[in-house]
Design an enzyme around this catalytic site. Structure first.
Site, mmCIF file in Angstrom:
data_model
loop_
_atom_site.group_PDB
_atom_site.id
_atom_site.type_symbol
_atom_site.label_atom_id
_atom_site.label_comp_id
_atom_site.label_asym_id
_atom_site.label_seq_id
_atom_site.Cartn_x
_atom_site.Cartn_y
_atom_site.Cartn_z
ATOM 1 N N ARG A 39 -7.167 -0.162 -7.028
ATOM 2 C CA ARG A 39 -7.306 0.668 -6.098
ATOM 3 C C ARG A 39 -7.598 2.262 -6.976
ATOM 4 N NH1 ARG A 39 -4.243 1.267 -0.646
ATOM 5 N NH2 ARG A 39 -6.249 2.395 -0.300
ATOM 6 N N ASP A 88 -1.724 10.715 -2.077
ATOM 7 C CA ASP A 88 -2.031 9.796 -3.169
ATOM 8 C C ASP A 88 -2.347 10.230 -4.498
ATOM 9 O OD1 ASP A 88 -2.966 8.368 -0.411
ATOM 10 O OD2 ASP A 88 -2.784 6.795 -1.966
ATOM 11 N N GLN A 115 -2.788 2.626 9.947
ATOM 12 C CA GLN A 115 -1.515 2.575 9.271
ATOM 13 C C GLN A 115 -0.478 3.322 10.392
ATOM 14 O OE1 GLN A 115 -4.258 3.188 7.725
ATOM 15 N NE2 GLN A 115 -4.204 2.853 5.847
ATOM 16 N N ASN A 140 -5.413 12.735 0.244
ATOM 17 C CA ASN A 140 -4.566 11.738 1.249
ATOM 18 C C ASN A 140 -5.430 11.096 2.348
ATOM 19 O OD1 ASN A 140 -1.971 10.823 1.897
ATOM 20 N ND2 ASN A 140 -2.033 11.734 3.865
ATOM 21 N N LYS A 141 -4.976 10.275 3.033
ATOM 22 C CA LYS A 141 -5.718 9.388 3.928
ATOM 23 C C LYS A 141 -6.918 10.316 4.527
ATOM 24 C CE LYS A 141 -5.502 5.746 4.056
ATOM 25 N NZ LYS A 141 -6.384 4.849 3.482
ATOM 26 N N ARG A 149 0.770 -1.000 0.058
ATOM 27 C CA ARG A 149 -0.075 0.015 -0.056
ATOM 28 C C ARG A 149 0.958 1.240 0.157
ATOM 29 N NH1 ARG A 149 1.652 1.791 4.031
ATOM 30 N NH2 ARG A 149 0.810 3.614 3.775
ATOM 31 N N GLY A 150 0.241 2.335 -0.081
ATOM 32 C CA GLY A 150 1.085 3.586 -0.225
ATOM 33 C C GLY A 150 1.259 4.016 -1.897
ATOM 34 N N ALA A 151 0.880 4.954 -2.156
ATOM 35 C CA ALA A 151 0.969 5.377 -3.712
ATOM 36 C C ALA A 151 2.153 4.887 -4.321
ATOM 37 C CB ALA A 151 0.815 7.018 -3.887
HETATM 38 O O1 MRU Z 1 -4.701 3.424 1.872
HETATM 39 P P1 MRU Z 1 -3.242 3.603 2.062
HETATM 40 O O2 MRU Z 1 -2.608 2.925 3.126
HETATM 41 O O3 MRU Z 1 -2.640 3.030 0.717
HETATM 42 O O4 MRU Z 1 -3.028 4.973 2.154
HETATM 43 C C1 MRU Z 1 -1.720 5.553 2.264
HETATM 44 C C2 MRU Z 1 -1.567 7.056 2.183
HETATM 45 O O5 MRU Z 1 -2.801 7.834 2.395
HETATM 46 C C3 MRU Z 1 -0.482 7.641 2.186
HETATM 47 O O6 MRU Z 1 -0.235 9.021 2.854
HETATM 48 C C4 MRU Z 1 -0.050 7.904 0.698
HETATM 49 O O7 MRU Z 1 -0.307 6.844 -0.288
HETATM 50 C C5 MRU Z 1 1.275 8.394 0.563
HETATM 51 S S1 MRU Z 1 2.589 7.155 0.434
HETATM 52 C C6 MRU Z 1 4.109 8.138 0.387
#
Ligand code: MRU
Length: 366
Positions: A90, A244, A203, A254-255, A53-55
């Site tokens: 996603r 993201d 997370q 973002n999250k 996970r994470g962009a």
């Molecule tokens: O749902 P997730 O855990 O994939 O969400 C991740 C985030 O919101 C991060 O802040 C984002 O992807 C940046 S990662 C460098």
């Protein structure tokens, strides 16, 4: 980053040349488990279920997913099918689309028999580039922390607040929001990180705290609701989060919960920075209103995973039985609340002009 003294990346091709190894993030922080991706479907499932996970890491995993798919069939049709399958896993992180389009652009003109090797090479290059880019994000972010440190009594830590996990676990190494933190810490600038737990999937508590702890960075986990209070009391010097997808006008997805932190930071005069690689900018997206927000399962809100007193990892229900729940996974912070964007090319204001200046090759297109 080093885990138990050993340098690790979050993803790498396995020695057999036919599979990819990832850190299964659904098992952290209780177990550091390496999982194998042996085909297109494994890569798709890993993205969907958030084993990765994470962009940035989603993007690199998709690139390896295409390479895995082409092991069996490198035809145009197979490439199209694999790309279509991966992209729907996603919706919010634009790095997924970016990586798939990049790999497809490279592979399509090649003769079928050359595509598989080229796909593996390109995925590996993307992983290496991500490491370099994240390192540069850190280098551009450190002066912000150093500047704050200079204004504080000697030895007092710079208090950084972060949300979710935009750390090395969300990338291949270094992280985006965490890269300036790691580099400042390594340069002996005292830093302390307030880690938002980041409900519903935690997370922050599970991943960001794990990696900061592994690297020896002082940190404290806080409930998501505590940030505004800490900002009011002068206990936060700077907020740094990841993203993201950044729209061309500088709006930032973002999250879920990031927007509330930005509002509180704005109200209390705390600088609010967003760290990102260029691959997270969606040049086709004019502003944040058109960014698709992922809706995830209500179970993530209604249940929690944790370790019980016997050491077993268990899932427990935490809500009133029968109550429904909603789970939008991201929100959009308007550009006006963002102090600056920390990129691999430098720090800029969150605006169309700022992004065009840093990335003239893209800005001109839109
Ligand atoms: O749902 P997730 O855990 O994939 O969400 C991740 C985030 O919101 C991060 O802040 C984002 O992807 C940046 S990662 C460098």
């Amino acid at each position: 980053m080093r885990i138990n003294g050993k340098a690790m990346r979050t993803i790498r091709p396995a020695a057999d040349g036919r599979s990819v190894e990832i850190i299964d993030q659904t098992k952290l922080p209780h177990e550091l488990r390496i999982a194998s991706l042996r085909g297109l479907n494994d890569a798709a499932v890993a993205i969907k279920t958030m084993q990765v996970r994470g962009a940035p890491l989603i993007g690199v995993t998709a690139a390896y997913g295409l390479a895995l798919a082409l092991l069996d069939d490198a035809s145009d049709q197979a490439l199209r099918h694999a790309a279509a399958h991966l992209i729907k896993q996603r919706p919010t992180a634009v790095n997924l689309r970016w990586a798939i389009e990049e790999v497809t652009r490279v592979l399509q003109p090649l003769p079928v028999e050359q595509r598989t090797n080229a796909a593996w090479e390109h995925a590996a290059r993307m992983a290496d580039d991500d490491v370099e880019v994240c390192q540069s994000i850190g280098a551009h972010g450190v002066p912000l922390l150093a500047e704050i440190a200079k204004r504080k009594p000697p030895g007092t830590p710079v208090n950084v607040l972060t949300h979710c996990n935009a750390g090395w676990l969300a990338c291949v190494d270094w992280g985006t929001a965490t890269s300036p933190i790691y580099q400042a810490h390594d340069a002996e600038i005292p830093v302390h990180v307030w880690v938002d737990e980041t409900r519903p999937r935690n997370q922050g508590a599970a991943l960001t705290a794990y990696e900061l702890g592994s690297h020896g960075v002082p940190h404290t986990i806080i409930a998501d609701n505590a940030g505004g209070h800490l900002m009011q009391r002068g206990q936060v010097d700077i907020v740094i989060v990841g993203t993201d997808r950044v729209a061309h006008n500088g709006d930032v997805a973002n999250k879920i919960g990031t927007y509330l932190k930005a509002l509180a930071a704005h109200d209390t005069g705390v600088p609010f920075y967003v760290a990102l690689p260029g691959s997270t900018i969606d040049w086709r997206c004019d502003d944040g209103a058109s960014i698709e927000i992922e809706e995830r399962s209500a179970d993530e809100v209604l249940k929690m995973v944790g370790r019980d007193e016997n050491g077993a990892v268990v899932t427990v229900e935490i809500a009133a039985p029968g109550s429904p729940a909603a789970n939008p996974a991201f929100d959009v912070t308007p550009a006006r609340l963002v102090t600056g964007l920390i990129t691999e090319r430098g720090v800029t204001d969150a605006s169309r002009a700022g992004l065009d200046r840093l990335y003239p090759e893209h800005g001109a297109q839109s």
